[in-house]
Design a protein around this motif. Structure first.
Motif, PDB file in Angstrom:
ATOM      1  N   ILE A  29       0.849  -1.343   0.080  1.00 18.24           N
ATOM      2  CA  ILE A  29       0.063   0.072  -0.036  1.00 18.24           C
ATOM      3  C   ILE A  29       1.078   1.268  -0.046  1.00 18.24           C
ATOM      4  CG2 ILE A  29      -1.971   1.189   1.300  1.00 18.24           C
ATOM      5  CD1 ILE A  29      -2.292  -1.585   2.591  1.00 18.24           C
ATOM      6  N   PRO A  30       1.315   1.577  -1.257  1.00 11.72           N
ATOM      7  CA  PRO A  30       2.419   2.712  -1.188  1.00 11.72           C
ATOM      8  C   PRO A  30       1.430   4.123  -0.828  1.00 11.72           C
ATOM      9  CG  PRO A  30       2.136   1.890  -3.389  1.00 11.72           C
ATOM     10  CD  PRO A  30       1.388   0.956  -2.437  1.00 11.72           C
ATOM     11  N   ASN A  31       0.424   3.939  -1.231  1.00 20.29           N
ATOM     12  CA  ASN A  31      -0.557   5.452  -0.881  1.00 20.29           C
ATOM     13  C   ASN A  31      -1.880   5.078  -0.219  1.00 20.29           C
ATOM     14  OD1 ASN A  31      -1.574   7.968  -1.231  1.00 20.29           O
ATOM     15  ND2 ASN A  31      -1.509   8.075  -3.546  1.00 20.29           N
ATOM     16  N   PRO A  32      -1.722   4.924   1.167  1.00 15.21           N
ATOM     17  CA  PRO A  32      -2.748   4.387   2.020  1.00 15.21           C
ATOM     18  C   PRO A  32      -3.942   5.444   1.928  1.00 15.21           C
ATOM     19  CG  PRO A  32      -0.561   4.709   3.157  1.00 15.21           C
ATOM     20  CD  PRO A  32      -0.378   5.038   2.050  1.00 15.21           C
ATOM     21  N   VAL A  33      -3.958   6.657   1.704  1.00 18.93           N
ATOM     22  CA  VAL A  33      -4.908   7.562   1.447  1.00 18.93           C
ATOM     23  C   VAL A  33      -5.722   7.357   0.395  1.00 18.93           C
ATOM     24  CG1 VAL A  33      -5.745  10.238   1.234  1.00 18.93           C
ATOM     25  CG2 VAL A  33      -3.795   9.659   2.729  1.00 18.93           C
ATOM     26  N   CYS A  34      -5.263   6.777  -0.749  1.00 24.02           N
ATOM     27  CA  CYS A  34      -6.089   6.563  -1.776  1.00 24.02           C
ATOM     28  C   CYS A  34      -6.300   4.874  -2.034  1.00 24.02           C
ATOM     29  CB  CYS A  34      -5.527   6.920  -3.096  1.00 24.02           C
ATOM     30  SG  CYS A  34      -4.982   8.822  -3.093  1.00 24.02           S
ATOM     31  N   THR A  35      -5.983   4.193  -0.853  1.00 28.47           N
ATOM     32  CA  THR A  35      -6.309   2.729  -1.071  1.00 28.47           C
ATOM     33  C   THR A  35      -7.513   2.338  -0.281  1.00 28.47           C
ATOM     34  OG1 THR A  35      -3.946   2.463  -1.212  1.00 28.47           O
ATOM     35  CG2 THR A  35      -4.988   0.458  -0.621  1.00 28.47           C
ATOM     36  N   PHE A  36      -8.162   1.162  -0.994  1.00 28.23           N
ATOM     37  CA  PHE A  36      -9.239   0.633  -0.506  1.00 28.23           C
ATOM     38  C   PHE A  36      -9.338  -0.972  -0.654  1.00 28.23           C
ATOM     39  CE2 PHE A  36     -10.470   4.876  -1.357  1.00 28.23           C
ATOM     40  CZ  PHE A  36     -11.138   5.199  -0.598  1.00 28.23           C
ATOM     41  N   TYR A  37     -10.068  -1.695   0.107  1.00 29.59           N
ATOM     42  CA  TYR A  37      -9.898  -3.076  -0.048  1.00 29.59           C
ATOM     43  C   TYR A  37     -11.651  -3.516  -0.281  1.00 29.59           C
ATOM     44  CZ  TYR A  37      -5.935  -2.027   2.948  1.00 29.59           C
ATOM     45  OH  TYR A  37      -4.793  -1.472   3.290  1.00 29.59           O
ATOM     46  N   MET A  38     -11.699  -4.448  -1.309  1.00 29.77           N
ATOM     47  CA  MET A  38     -12.970  -5.372  -1.351  1.00 29.77           C
ATOM     48  C   MET A  38     -12.743  -6.984  -1.519  1.00 29.77           C
ATOM     49  SD  MET A  38     -14.758  -2.687  -4.242  1.00 29.77           S
ATOM     50  CE  MET A  38     -15.754  -1.341  -3.660  1.00 29.77           C
ATOM     51  N   ARG A  39     -13.785  -7.584  -1.215  1.00 25.87           N
ATOM     52  CA  ARG A  39     -13.676  -9.037  -1.446  1.00 25.87           C
ATOM     53  C   ARG A  39     -14.275  -9.350  -2.727  1.00 25.87           C
ATOM     54  NH1 ARG A  39     -10.729 -12.247   1.475  1.00 25.87           N
ATOM     55  NH2 ARG A  39     -11.292 -10.769   3.664  1.00 25.87           N
ATOM     56  N   ALA A  40     -13.480 -10.034  -3.586  1.00 25.84           N
ATOM     57  CA  ALA A  40     -13.931 -10.449  -4.851  1.00 25.84           C
ATOM     58  C   ALA A  40     -14.880 -11.717  -4.494  1.00 25.84           C
ATOM     59  CB  ALA A  40     -12.934 -11.225  -5.665  1.00 25.84           C
ATOM     60  N   SER A  61      -5.007   6.000  -6.802  1.00 24.40           N
ATOM     61  CA  SER A  61      -4.249   7.094  -7.314  1.00 24.40           C
ATOM     62  C   SER A  61      -3.436   6.616  -8.592  1.00 24.40           C
ATOM     63  CB  SER A  61      -3.315   7.631  -6.179  1.00 24.40           C
ATOM     64  OG  SER A  61      -2.363   6.436  -6.000  1.00 24.40           O
ATOM     65  N   VAL A  62      -3.727   5.373  -8.969  1.00 23.94           N
ATOM     66  CA  VAL A  62      -3.052   4.807 -10.162  1.00 23.94           C
ATOM     67  C   VAL A  62      -3.764   5.270 -11.222  1.00 23.94           C
ATOM     68  CG1 VAL A  62      -2.606   2.685 -11.351  1.00 23.94           C
ATOM     69  CG2 VAL A  62      -2.108   2.770  -8.795  1.00 23.94           C
ATOM     70  N   GLU A  63      -2.981   5.732 -12.374  1.00 19.96           N
ATOM     71  CA  GLU A  63      -3.642   6.016 -13.648  1.00 19.96           C
ATOM     72  C   GLU A  63      -4.076   4.676 -14.357  1.00 19.96           C
ATOM     73  OE1 GLU A  63      -4.926   8.709 -16.678  1.00 19.96           O
ATOM     74  OE2 GLU A  63      -4.092   9.162 -14.493  1.00 19.96           O
ATOM     75  N   PRO A  64      -5.280   4.598 -14.687  1.00 19.86           N
ATOM     76  CA  PRO A  64      -5.701   3.443 -15.390  1.00 19.86           C
ATOM     77  C   PRO A  64      -5.064   3.202 -16.756  1.00 19.86           C
ATOM     78  CG  PRO A  64      -7.346   4.970 -15.232  1.00 19.86           C
ATOM     79  CD  PRO A  64      -6.374   5.476 -14.471  1.00 19.86           C
TER      80      PRO A  64
END
Length: 126
Positions: A29-40, A61-64
């Motif tokens: 998690i290099p950018n915790p402020v912009c990181t979320f978790y989900m369960r597939a 924050s990652v450019e798609p």
């Protein structure tokens, strides 16, 4: 601890060869402020390394880019799909037979519903 683990050839253990401690948060998690978790949920993304029940780490924050797996809000729910660029058109690739690709407008974030890019999938091997 973090160590290289070659696949195939046995490597003798040497005390002190494990190096410095491993910080999983910093590694995943290099950018915790912009990181979320989900369960597939479901098996439609197995060919992309994501299994039913996996924890996916999503970084907004990652450019798609074409080929990324993304999470998109679509018709009241979230979709986990590979992103594809065909010419100037962005599409969510279908994951089931007979399913149509879903066009996106990535120039207009609010209309596209793009939530973020999946950067890791964590799953159990047992």
């Amino acid at each position: 601890m973090l160590a290289d683990l070659p696949i195939g050839e046995p490597v003798p253990f040497c005390p002190g060869s494990l190096g410095e401690g491993l910080d999983l948060q910093a590694a995943l998690i290099p950018n915790p402020v912009c990181t979320f978790y989900m369960r597939a949920s479901g098996n439609g993304m197995r060919q992309h390394g994501i299994n039913d029940g996996d924890l996916v780490v999503i970084d907004r924050s990652v450019e798609p880019c074409s080929g990324h797996v993304v999470v998109v809000a679509h018709q009241g729910s979230f979709l986990l799909r590979p992103l594809l660029r065909q010419g100037e058109q962005w599409l969510l690739e279908p994951v089931r037979p007979g399913e149509a690709a879903i066009p996106l407008d990535l120039e207009v974030f609010d209309r596209s519903g793009l939530f973020g890019v999946v950067v890791h999938a964590v799953h159990h091997l047992g």
